[in-house]
Design a protein around this motif. Structure first.
Motif, mmCIF file in Angstrom:
data_model
loop_
_atom_site.group_PDB
_atom_site.id
_atom_site.type_symbol
_atom_site.label_atom_id
_atom_site.label_comp_id
_atom_site.label_asym_id
_atom_site.label_seq_id
_atom_site.Cartn_x
_atom_site.Cartn_y
_atom_site.Cartn_z
ATOM 1 N N PHE A 133 0.789 -1.171 0.148
ATOM 2 C CA PHE A 133 -0.027 -0.050 -0.046
ATOM 3 C C PHE A 133 0.790 1.191 -0.165
ATOM 4 C CE2 PHE A 133 -2.835 -3.279 1.226
ATOM 5 C CZ PHE A 133 -3.936 -3.077 0.782
ATOM 6 N N ASP A 134 0.452 2.155 -1.000
ATOM 7 C CA ASP A 134 1.307 3.403 -1.181
ATOM 8 C C ASP A 134 0.868 4.360 -0.108
ATOM 9 O OD1 ASP A 134 2.547 2.811 -3.949
ATOM 10 O OD2 ASP A 134 0.599 2.212 -3.972
ATOM 11 N N VAL A 135 -0.367 4.491 0.361
ATOM 12 C CA VAL A 135 -0.871 5.419 1.069
ATOM 13 C C VAL A 135 -1.717 5.026 2.296
ATOM 14 C CG1 VAL A 135 -2.670 7.407 1.519
ATOM 15 C CG2 VAL A 135 -0.799 7.414 -0.467
ATOM 16 N N LEU A 136 -1.823 5.164 3.524
ATOM 17 C CA LEU A 136 -2.761 4.813 4.589
ATOM 18 C C LEU A 136 -3.258 5.978 4.964
ATOM 19 C CD1 LEU A 136 -0.684 2.253 6.869
ATOM 20 C CD2 LEU A 136 -1.875 1.845 4.818
ATOM 21 N N VAL A 137 -4.706 6.103 5.092
ATOM 22 C CA VAL A 137 -5.185 7.212 5.587
ATOM 23 C C VAL A 137 -6.187 6.509 6.515
ATOM 24 C CG1 VAL A 137 -7.403 8.859 5.037
ATOM 25 C CG2 VAL A 137 -5.502 8.427 3.377
ATOM 26 N N CYS A 138 -5.906 7.037 8.035
ATOM 27 C CA CYS A 138 -6.482 6.271 9.208
ATOM 28 C C CYS A 138 -7.195 7.281 9.997
ATOM 29 C CB CYS A 138 -5.317 5.467 9.953
ATOM 30 S SG CYS A 138 -4.621 4.306 8.974
ATOM 31 N N ALA A 139 -7.916 6.794 11.111
ATOM 32 C CA ALA A 139 -8.705 7.668 11.880
ATOM 33 C C ALA A 139 -8.055 8.954 12.315
ATOM 34 C CB ALA A 139 -9.217 6.894 13.143
ATOM 35 N N GLU A 140 -6.710 9.042 12.668
ATOM 36 C CA GLU A 140 -6.080 10.268 13.039
ATOM 37 C C GLU A 140 -5.731 11.261 11.750
ATOM 38 O OE1 GLU A 140 -3.647 6.714 14.732
ATOM 39 O OE2 GLU A 140 -4.991 7.220 12.977
ATOM 40 N N ASP A 141 -6.118 10.770 10.588
ATOM 41 C CA ASP A 141 -5.683 11.847 9.290
ATOM 42 C C ASP A 141 -6.981 12.524 8.917
ATOM 43 O OD1 ASP A 141 -2.924 10.549 9.237
ATOM 44 O OD2 ASP A 141 -3.935 8.614 8.430
ATOM 45 N N TYR A 142 -8.024 12.408 9.510
ATOM 46 C CA TYR A 142 -9.185 13.120 8.928
ATOM 47 C C TYR A 142 -10.227 13.225 10.167
ATOM 48 C CZ TYR A 142 -11.448 8.403 8.171
ATOM 49 O OH TYR A 142 -11.899 7.342 8.306
ATOM 50 N N THR A 143 -11.170 14.188 9.905
ATOM 51 C CA THR A 143 -12.050 14.495 10.891
ATOM 52 C C THR A 143 -13.338 14.173 10.925
ATOM 53 O OG1 THR A 143 -12.617 16.463 9.927
ATOM 54 C CG2 THR A 143 -10.792 16.563 11.575
ATOM 55 N N MET A 144 -13.814 14.092 9.768
ATOM 56 C CA MET A 144 -15.346 13.473 9.345
ATOM 57 C C MET A 144 -15.403 12.018 9.124
ATOM 58 S SD MET A 144 -16.913 16.389 9.893
ATOM 59 C CE MET A 144 -18.616 15.820 9.407
ATOM 60 N N GLY A 151 -12.163 11.167 3.951
ATOM 61 C CA GLY A 151 -11.235 10.163 4.130
ATOM 62 C C GLY A 151 -10.802 9.751 2.576
ATOM 63 N N PHE A 152 -11.862 9.381 1.719
ATOM 64 C CA PHE A 152 -11.451 9.001 0.333
ATOM 65 C C PHE A 152 -10.750 10.006 -0.399
ATOM 66 C CE2 PHE A 152 -14.888 5.651 1.340
ATOM 67 C CZ PHE A 152 -13.939 4.448 1.335
ATOM 68 N N LEU A 153 -11.332 11.274 -0.315
ATOM 69 C CA LEU A 153 -10.764 12.366 -1.191
ATOM 70 C C LEU A 153 -9.510 12.843 -0.481
ATOM 71 C CD1 LEU A 153 -13.904 14.465 -1.174
ATOM 72 C CD2 LEU A 153 -13.086 13.544 -3.044
ATOM 73 N N LEU A 154 -9.144 12.736 0.780
ATOM 74 C CA LEU A 154 -7.879 12.836 0.990
ATOM 75 C C LEU A 154 -6.647 11.466 0.359
ATOM 76 C CD1 LEU A 154 -5.490 13.940 2.798
ATOM 77 C CD2 LEU A 154 -6.317 12.598 4.685
ATOM 78 N N ALA A 155 -7.061 10.288 0.352
ATOM 79 C CA ALA A 155 -6.404 9.210 -0.088
ATOM 80 C C ALA A 155 -6.132 9.627 -1.733
ATOM 81 C CB ALA A 155 -7.005 8.106 -0.091
ATOM 82 N N ALA A 156 -7.324 10.086 -2.455
ATOM 83 C CA ALA A 156 -7.059 10.391 -4.057
ATOM 84 C C ALA A 156 -6.129 11.375 -4.107
ATOM 85 C CB ALA A 156 -8.605 10.709 -4.579
ATOM 86 N N ARG A 157 -6.318 12.459 -3.163
ATOM 87 C CA ARG A 157 -5.101 13.544 -3.438
ATOM 88 C C ARG A 157 -3.706 12.943 -2.888
ATOM 89 N NH1 ARG A 157 -7.872 16.525 -0.685
ATOM 90 N NH2 ARG A 157 -6.749 16.664 1.456
#
Length: 212
Positions: A133-144, A151-157
């Protein structure tokens, strides 16, 4: 193999628990053990209905529902420790792992999870999948939390891929709604009970065929 929607996708985004790893029964057991110390009830149907919510969000909701004052950080830590003790029993979701193995190095991957980075990392390391996996977006990384698409938009970015070119793998309704809100195509991963039912049906079909 799990059927995918048609389209030319530039990235795959995966939920972790219940999607990549068959961890939901283990997570529920850890929740039960942690919450029992606070005389807090967490029915199994509610646990699965809340799939995709962050640990802190779940604790806050349980406090509100049951008039409790559980300290979120302490309960989350206790639940995490109990889950890690159960990791030797962890397995991958085979239908999803097939797609990971097939598309690895051909497409970039991201995880978008409501679990903590520590939990996600431990699960993926246990199964030898973390390096894929190139990117991990987890609970600490987003607020909503899901069903919000943050979370999905952050991962795409972070992957540098337009949202409309991402395919999401999810096992919960909240996750599918979040993917749709992000403008992404999605594939619903059957829940563990559904997968086992289908597997038993296939076994019976195979046994009947062998009989002839």
């Amino acid at each position: 193999m799990l059927p995918l929607p048609s389209g030319e996708f530039q990235a795959y985004l995966f939920d972790c628990d219940g999607t990549i790893v068959d961890s939901m029964p283990l997570h529920y057991l850890a929740w039960q053990q942690a919450l029992a110390e606070w005389n807090c009830d967490f029915p199994e149907d509610v646990f699965y209905a809340w799939g995709g919510r962050t640990v802190v969000d779940i604790i806050a909701a349980l406090n509100e529902r049951q008039g409790l004052a559980m300290p979120p950080a302490a309960v989350a830590r206790r639940r995490e420790d109990l889950y890690r003790e159960l990791l030797p029993r962890l397995t991958a979701v085979p239908e999803v792992r097939q797609h990971i193995d097939q598309a690895h190095r051909r497409l970039p991957f991201a995880v978008v999870s409501g679990s903590t980075r520590e939990s996600v990392t431990a699960s993926l390391e246990t199964l030898g999948l973390l390096e894929k996996f190139d990117v991990l977006v987890c609970a600490e990384d987003y607020t909503m939390a899901k069903p919000d698409p943050e979370g999905f938009l952050l991962a795409a970015r972070l992957l540098g891929v337009p949202p409309e070119s991402c395919l999401v793998f999810e096992d919960t309704e909240l996750g599918i709604r979040a993917a749709t809100a992000a403008g992404m195509a999605s594939v619903r991963v059957p829940e563990a009970g559904q997968r086992r039912t289908v597997g038993r049906q296939r076994d019976r079909i195979g046994e009947a065929s062998a009989a002839f």
